[in-house]
Design a protein around this motif. Structure first.
Motif, PDB file in Angstrom:
ATOM      1  N   CYS A 214      61.411  68.385  78.737  1.00 10.96           N
ATOM      2  CA  CYS A 214      62.617  67.570  78.283  1.00 10.96           C
ATOM      3  C   CYS A 214      63.821  67.782  77.685  1.00 10.96           C
ATOM      4  N   PRO A 215      64.656  68.094  77.627  1.00 14.17           N
ATOM      5  CA  PRO A 215      65.159  68.151  76.543  1.00 14.17           C
ATOM      6  C   PRO A 215      65.953  67.268  75.522  1.00 14.17           C
ATOM      7  N   HIS A 216      65.569  65.927  75.663  1.00 17.89           N
ATOM      8  CA  HIS A 216      66.143  64.951  74.823  1.00 17.89           C
ATOM      9  C   HIS A 216      64.880  65.026  74.094  1.00 17.89           C
ATOM     10  N   VAL A 217      63.940  65.779  73.954  1.00 15.24           N
ATOM     11  CA  VAL A 217      62.754  65.578  73.016  1.00 15.24           C
ATOM     12  C   VAL A 217      63.168  66.354  72.130  1.00 15.24           C
ATOM     13  N   SER A 218      63.109  65.974  70.369  1.00 14.40           N
ATOM     14  CA  SER A 218      63.312  67.201  69.278  1.00 14.40           C
ATOM     15  C   SER A 218      61.385  67.983  68.973  1.00 14.40           C
ATOM     16  N   PRO A 219      61.760  68.940  68.557  1.00 18.47           N
ATOM     17  CA  PRO A 219      60.085  69.122  67.688  1.00 18.47           C
ATOM     18  C   PRO A 219      60.173  68.376  66.733  1.00 18.47           C
ATOM     19  N   ALA A 220      60.626  67.275  65.622  1.00 16.13           N
ATOM     20  CA  ALA A 220      60.875  66.376  64.588  1.00 16.13           C
ATOM     21  C   ALA A 220      59.839  65.004  66.356  1.00 16.13           C
ATOM     22  N   GLY A 221      60.060  64.752  67.511  1.00 13.32           N
ATOM     23  CA  GLY A 221      60.009  64.277  68.309  1.00 13.32           C
ATOM     24  C   GLY A 221      58.326  64.452  68.168  1.00 13.32           C
ATOM     25  N   ILE A 222      57.803  65.543  68.992  1.00 14.01           N
ATOM     26  CA  ILE A 222      56.610  65.575  69.070  1.00 14.01           C
ATOM     27  C   ILE A 222      55.757  65.681  67.831  1.00 14.01           C
ATOM     28  N   LEU A 223      55.828  66.211  66.695  1.00 15.32           N
ATOM     29  CA  LEU A 223      55.625  66.077  65.930  1.00 15.32           C
ATOM     30  C   LEU A 223      54.749  65.068  65.104  1.00 15.32           C
ATOM     31  N   CYS A 224      56.151  64.004  65.996  1.00 12.47           N
ATOM     32  CA  CYS A 224      55.225  62.352  65.782  1.00 12.47           C
ATOM     33  C   CYS A 224      54.412  61.317  66.484  1.00 12.47           C
ATOM     34  N   HIS A 240      60.493  75.551  72.904  1.00 10.36           N
ATOM     35  CA  HIS A 240      61.248  75.208  71.577  1.00 10.36           C
ATOM     36  C   HIS A 240      60.635  73.615  70.889  1.00 10.36           C
ATOM     37  N   LEU A 241      59.369  73.090  71.639  1.00 12.30           N
ATOM     38  CA  LEU A 241      59.063  71.718  70.965  1.00 12.30           C
ATOM     39  C   LEU A 241      57.665  72.395  69.826  1.00 12.30           C
ATOM     40  N   LEU A 242      57.261  74.064  70.386  1.00 15.57           N
ATOM     41  CA  LEU A 242      56.038  74.587  69.838  1.00 15.57           C
ATOM     42  C   LEU A 242      56.854  74.863  68.568  1.00 15.57           C
ATOM     43  N   SER A 243      56.511  74.585  67.536  1.00 13.84           N
ATOM     44  CA  SER A 243      56.476  74.575  65.786  1.00 13.84           C
ATOM     45  C   SER A 243      55.155  74.522  64.971  1.00 13.84           C
ATOM     46  N   ARG A 262      49.580  73.880  77.278  1.00 13.23           N
ATOM     47  CA  ARG A 262      49.932  74.700  77.846  1.00 13.23           C
ATOM     48  C   ARG A 262      51.626  74.557  77.528  1.00 13.23           C
ATOM     49  N   ILE A 263      52.182  76.050  77.248  1.00 17.38           N
ATOM     50  CA  ILE A 263      53.819  76.295  76.200  1.00 17.38           C
ATOM     51  C   ILE A 263      54.034  76.329  77.477  1.00 17.38           C
ATOM     52  N   ASP A 264      55.290  76.010  78.399  1.00 16.70           N
ATOM     53  CA  ASP A 264      56.072  76.729  79.626  1.00 16.70           C
ATOM     54  C   ASP A 264      57.300  77.715  78.476  1.00 16.70           C
ATOM     55  N   THR A 273      69.458  82.574  74.734  1.00 12.42           N
ATOM     56  CA  THR A 273      68.093  81.562  74.443  1.00 12.42           C
ATOM     57  C   THR A 273      67.473  82.346  73.149  1.00 12.42           C
ATOM     58  N   HIS A 274      67.193  81.327  72.128  1.00 14.72           N
ATOM     59  CA  HIS A 274      66.996  82.314  70.874  1.00 14.72           C
ATOM     60  C   HIS A 274      65.381  82.072  70.716  1.00 14.72           C
ATOM     61  N   PHE A 275      63.990  82.285  70.243  1.00 14.84           N
ATOM     62  CA  PHE A 275      63.159  82.178  71.115  1.00 14.84           C
ATOM     63  C   PHE A 275      62.632  82.225  69.391  1.00 14.84           C
ATOM     64  N   HIS A 276      61.728  81.509  68.606  1.00 20.61           N
ATOM     65  CA  HIS A 276      61.481  81.371  67.097  1.00 20.61           C
ATOM     66  C   HIS A 276      60.155  82.337  66.906  1.00 20.61           C
ATOM     67  N   ASN A 277      59.501  82.220  66.368  1.00 21.32           N
ATOM     68  CA  ASN A 277      58.327  83.174  65.962  1.00 21.32           C
ATOM     69  C   ASN A 277      57.693  81.932  65.039  1.00 21.32           C
TER      70      ASN A 277
END
Length: 434
Positions: A214-224, A240-243, A262-264, A273-277
């Motif tokens: 779901c590309p229009h969702v940000s980490p802040a959105g899922i955190l909410c 990219h939504l995992l933090s 589950r994490i894709d 593509t940069h993947f954070h830690n």
């Protein structure tokens, strides 16, 4: 079986031995030699029996059966029959799949929208089908839906719908249901504002949320969602939504124990593509709070993109690699994934994986299932791996081409040796020859 029209109080056909009386009531006459001495009139079957039969019929067959007699037509409109429904929306010109008839859809919206509780939309690859699903969603203003699923059977056609149209339709359900417990909206243009509407109206009931790709969702959105929906037990999302903040929110005292995460991990543009830690302390907080959580990761990366992963201990339980993965990466898994239960490797290079598998067997004490595709393992190394794991390996799927005969075992000997250590008969998988 003779059929009348809907609403007609004609009776169903009776079997021999059933005598009709005035007023539509049938009496039962014993039938010599028939078990029980009589056979019931189908038209007088109890409503709950007919309801059970109807629940196993397709919508079209259900509608036809409702035309048989007035009692069956009554059952056809019982609310319990409409609590669970799947809308199938396909374009005849491009799909061989059946589609829910438009007239039946309108009847459902008009007469049974308030009864719907478990609803899914299955659409083909055409944008028109996804738009039709949105049109139906926007009309469910009097619904009390508990589970909602949007399923694309081929390409993600919901992504081709206007975002404003999709969000507007989805918001109708989010606002009016107020009791949503399960939502599957993978591959859709859902966004942060619509998730806030979801939380505002369903925070006390939401338990499952699947929203990968779901590309229009940000980490802040899922955190909410995690901050407000303390009953959330299952969550599926893209990496990219995992933090760290999300994992800590899921680990708060107010939050129930998470059961499934589950994490894709997907790369669309190799090398770009940069993947954070994720910090080890964040994973540890989650495990302390939810010690039985299943953490499932699906990887669709290129070899050079695995650099950030499994450098430190990671509590993943299920790992699946959809593309080739290096020996180094598998070695890291053996060192840093002690909770691993299941491992699936699509492909590897041309070097044997003996050391990596033995390390996994030694360090991953909970491993019960493994599958290897285009890889190479010597027969001796494979036998040693199985010997170390023993009978805890409930699933062992290895292609015959993966195993390399050596001085200790040939292909005729390998199945008996492995079977001995597993405690059951085992053979390597065979590649079909058609």
């Amino acid at each position: 079986m003779k059929r009348g029209t809907i609403g007609d109080k004609s009776e169903c056909r009776t079997f021999p031995g059933v005598r009709r009386q005035k007023g539509g009531v049938s009496s039962f006459t014993p039938i010599p030699g028939h078990p029980g001495g009589s056979m019931e009139d189908w038209g007088n079957l109890p409503h709950h029996v007919v309801l059970q039969i109807f629940q196993h019929l397709s919508l079209v067959d259900r509608a036809r059966a409702s035309s048989v007699c007035w009692r069956w037509n009554e059952v056809f409109h019982i609310p319990d029959l409409w609590r669970r429904f799947e809308f199938e929306l396909n374009q005849p010109a491009t799909s061989y799949l059946r589609s829910t008839h438009p007239d039946l859809i309108q009847q459902i919206i008009k007469k049974h929208a308030q009864h719907l509780q478990y609803v899914s939309f299955k659409v083909d690859s055409c944008t028109e089908s996804a738009e039709a699903a949105c049109d139906i969603l926007s009309q469910l203003v009097n619904c009390t839906i508990k589970t909602l699923g949007l399923i694309s059977t081929a390409r993600p056609s919901f992504m081709d719908v206007s975002q404003s149209h999709f969000v507007s339709a989805l918001t109708v359900v989010f606002v009016n249901s107020k009791s949503l417990s399960s939502i599957k909206i993978d591959d859709t243009p859902v966004d942060d504002p619509s998730l806030k509407v979801l939380v505002a109206n369903n925070s006390d009931t939401l338990k499952l949320l699947k929203m990968s790709s779901c590309p229009h969702v940000s980490p802040a959105g899922i955190l909410c969602v995690a901050d407000q929906c303390h009953g959330l037990r299952e969550l599926a999302l893209n990496y990219h939504l995992l933090s760290d903040e999300l994992l800590l929110a899921l680990s708060s005292e107010k939050h129930v124990h998470l059961e499934h995460l589950r994490i894709d991990v997907v790369s669309e543009n190799p090398g770009q593509t940069h993947f954070h830690n994720i910090q080890r302390s964040s994973w540890e907080a989650l495990i302390r709070h939810s010690p039985k959580v299943n953490i499932v990761m699906y990887f669709f990366l290129y070899e050079e993109e695995f650099e950030p992963f499994f450098r430190d201990e990671t509590p993943v339980t299920h790992l699946y690699f959809g593309r080739a993965v290096s020996k180094e990466m598998l070695g890291r898994i053996g060192l840093n994934c002690p909770r691993l239960v299941e491992l699936g490797v699509c492909a590897n290079g041309l070097e044997p994986l003996d050391e990596e598998l033995i390390r996994i067997a030694e360090r991953c004490k909970s491993l019960t299932a493994i599958g290897l595709g285009e890889c190479e393992v010597t027969c001796s190394g494979f036998v040693e791996f199985v010997k170390m794991c023993g009978g805890r390996l409930t699933q062992l799927s290895i292609m015959e081409e993966v195993l390399i005969p050596d001085n200790s075992y040939n292909m005729e000997q390998i199945h008996s040796e492995v079977s001995k250590h597993l405690g059951r008969m085992w053979f390597p998988d065979m590649m079909p020859t058609w």
